[in-house]
Design a protein around this motif. Sequence first.
Motif, PDB file in Angstrom:
ATOM      1  N   TYR A   1       0.829  -1.194   0.000  1.00 26.92           N
ATOM      2  CA  TYR A   1       0.000   0.000   0.000  1.00 26.92           C
ATOM      3  C   TYR A   1       0.871   1.253   0.000  1.00 26.92           C
ATOM      4  O   TYR A   1       0.554   2.234  -0.658  1.00 26.92           O
ATOM      5  N   ARG A   2       1.975   1.214   0.748  1.00 31.25           N
ATOM      6  CA  ARG A   2       2.880   2.364   0.796  1.00 31.25           C
ATOM      7  C   ARG A   2       3.416   2.682  -0.579  1.00 31.25           C
ATOM      8  O   ARG A   2       3.391   3.820  -1.037  1.00 31.25           O
ATOM      9  N   ARG A   3       3.892   1.653  -1.295  1.00 33.48           N
ATOM     10  CA  ARG A   3       4.467   1.871  -2.624  1.00 33.48           C
ATOM     11  C   ARG A   3       3.392   2.278  -3.630  1.00 33.48           C
ATOM     12  O   ARG A   3       3.625   3.138  -4.478  1.00 33.48           O
ATOM     13  N   ALA A   4       2.212   1.688  -3.538  1.00 32.89           N
ATOM     14  CA  ALA A   4       1.112   2.063  -4.428  1.00 32.89           C
ATOM     15  C   ALA A   4       0.769   3.537  -4.240  1.00 32.89           C
ATOM     16  O   ALA A   4       0.548   4.270  -5.206  1.00 32.89           O
ATOM     17  N   LYS A   5       0.753   3.990  -2.979  1.00 34.93           N
ATOM     18  CA  LYS A   5       0.460   5.392  -2.681  1.00 34.93           C
ATOM     19  C   LYS A   5       1.536   6.297  -3.283  1.00 34.93           C
ATOM     20  O   LYS A   5       1.224   7.328  -3.886  1.00 34.93           O
ATOM     21  N   GLU A   6       2.801   5.921  -3.149  1.00 29.83           N
ATOM     22  CA  GLU A   6       3.894   6.715  -3.714  1.00 29.83           C
ATOM     23  C   GLU A   6       3.762   6.835  -5.224  1.00 29.83           C
ATOM     24  O   GLU A   6       3.911   7.926  -5.788  1.00 29.83           O
ATOM     25  N   ILE A   7       3.488   5.729  -5.894  1.00 28.22           N
ATOM     26  CA  ILE A   7       3.354   5.733  -7.352  1.00 28.22           C
ATOM     27  C   ILE A   7       2.161   6.575  -7.771  1.00 28.22           C
ATOM     28  O   ILE A   7       2.236   7.375  -8.714  1.00 28.22           O
ATOM     29  N   PHE A   8       1.032   6.418  -7.068  1.00 28.74           N
ATOM     30  CA  PHE A   8      -0.167   7.192  -7.385  1.00 28.74           C
ATOM     31  C   PHE A   8       0.107   8.683  -7.222  1.00 28.74           C
ATOM     32  O   PHE A   8      -0.234   9.484  -8.097  1.00 28.74           O
ATOM     33  N   GLU A   9       0.701   9.072  -6.099  1.00 32.00           N
ATOM     34  CA  GLU A   9       0.970  10.491  -5.858  1.00 32.00           C
ATOM     35  C   GLU A   9       1.928  11.060  -6.890  1.00 32.00           C
ATOM     36  O   GLU A   9       1.754  12.181  -7.364  1.00 32.00           O
ATOM     37  N   GLU A  10       2.943  10.300  -7.240  1.00 31.40           N
ATOM     38  CA  GLU A  10       3.906  10.752  -8.243  1.00 31.40           C
ATOM     39  C   GLU A  10       3.230  10.912  -9.608  1.00 31.40           C
ATOM     40  O   GLU A  10       3.467  11.881 -10.320  1.00 31.40           O
ATOM     41  N   SER A  11       2.364   9.975  -9.944  1.00 29.78           N
ATOM     42  CA  SER A  11       1.707   9.991 -11.251  1.00 29.78           C
ATOM     43  C   SER A  11       0.640  11.059 -11.371  1.00 29.78           C
ATOM     44  O   SER A  11       0.316  11.493 -12.472  1.00 29.78           O
ATOM     45  N   THR A  12       0.062  11.478 -10.255  1.00 32.67           N
ATOM     46  CA  THR A  12      -1.034  12.447 -10.302  1.00 32.67           C
ATOM     47  C   THR A  12      -0.649  13.820  -9.751  1.00 32.67           C
ATOM     48  O   THR A  12      -1.506  14.689  -9.638  1.00 32.67           O
TER      49      THR A  12
END
Length: 83
Positions: A58-69
């Motif tokens: 979940y931590r990594r998914a959140k990082e990727i989502f925030e970076e992408s958006t």
Amino acid sequence: MDPLAAQHRPAPPSTAQLLPRLIAGRTRGPLFLTDRKARTGTVTLNVCPQTERARLSYRRAKEIFEESTRLLATPPLLTRGHR
């Protein structure tokens, strides 16, 4: 528009239509995976049976989502003369 209402509006139908494409006939295993194969000893439920890649945390998914958006959340300000 009320800022609170904007945060809680439903996703557009086009977003909901992506899920069946993402699942694409999968019957088990995690959908969001790391780039690497799972380490030996990883819990079976956290490993994709087809690719042997581990479930994305979940931590990594959140990082990727925030970076992408990031640009969608705070678009850069236009400078005078540039549109």
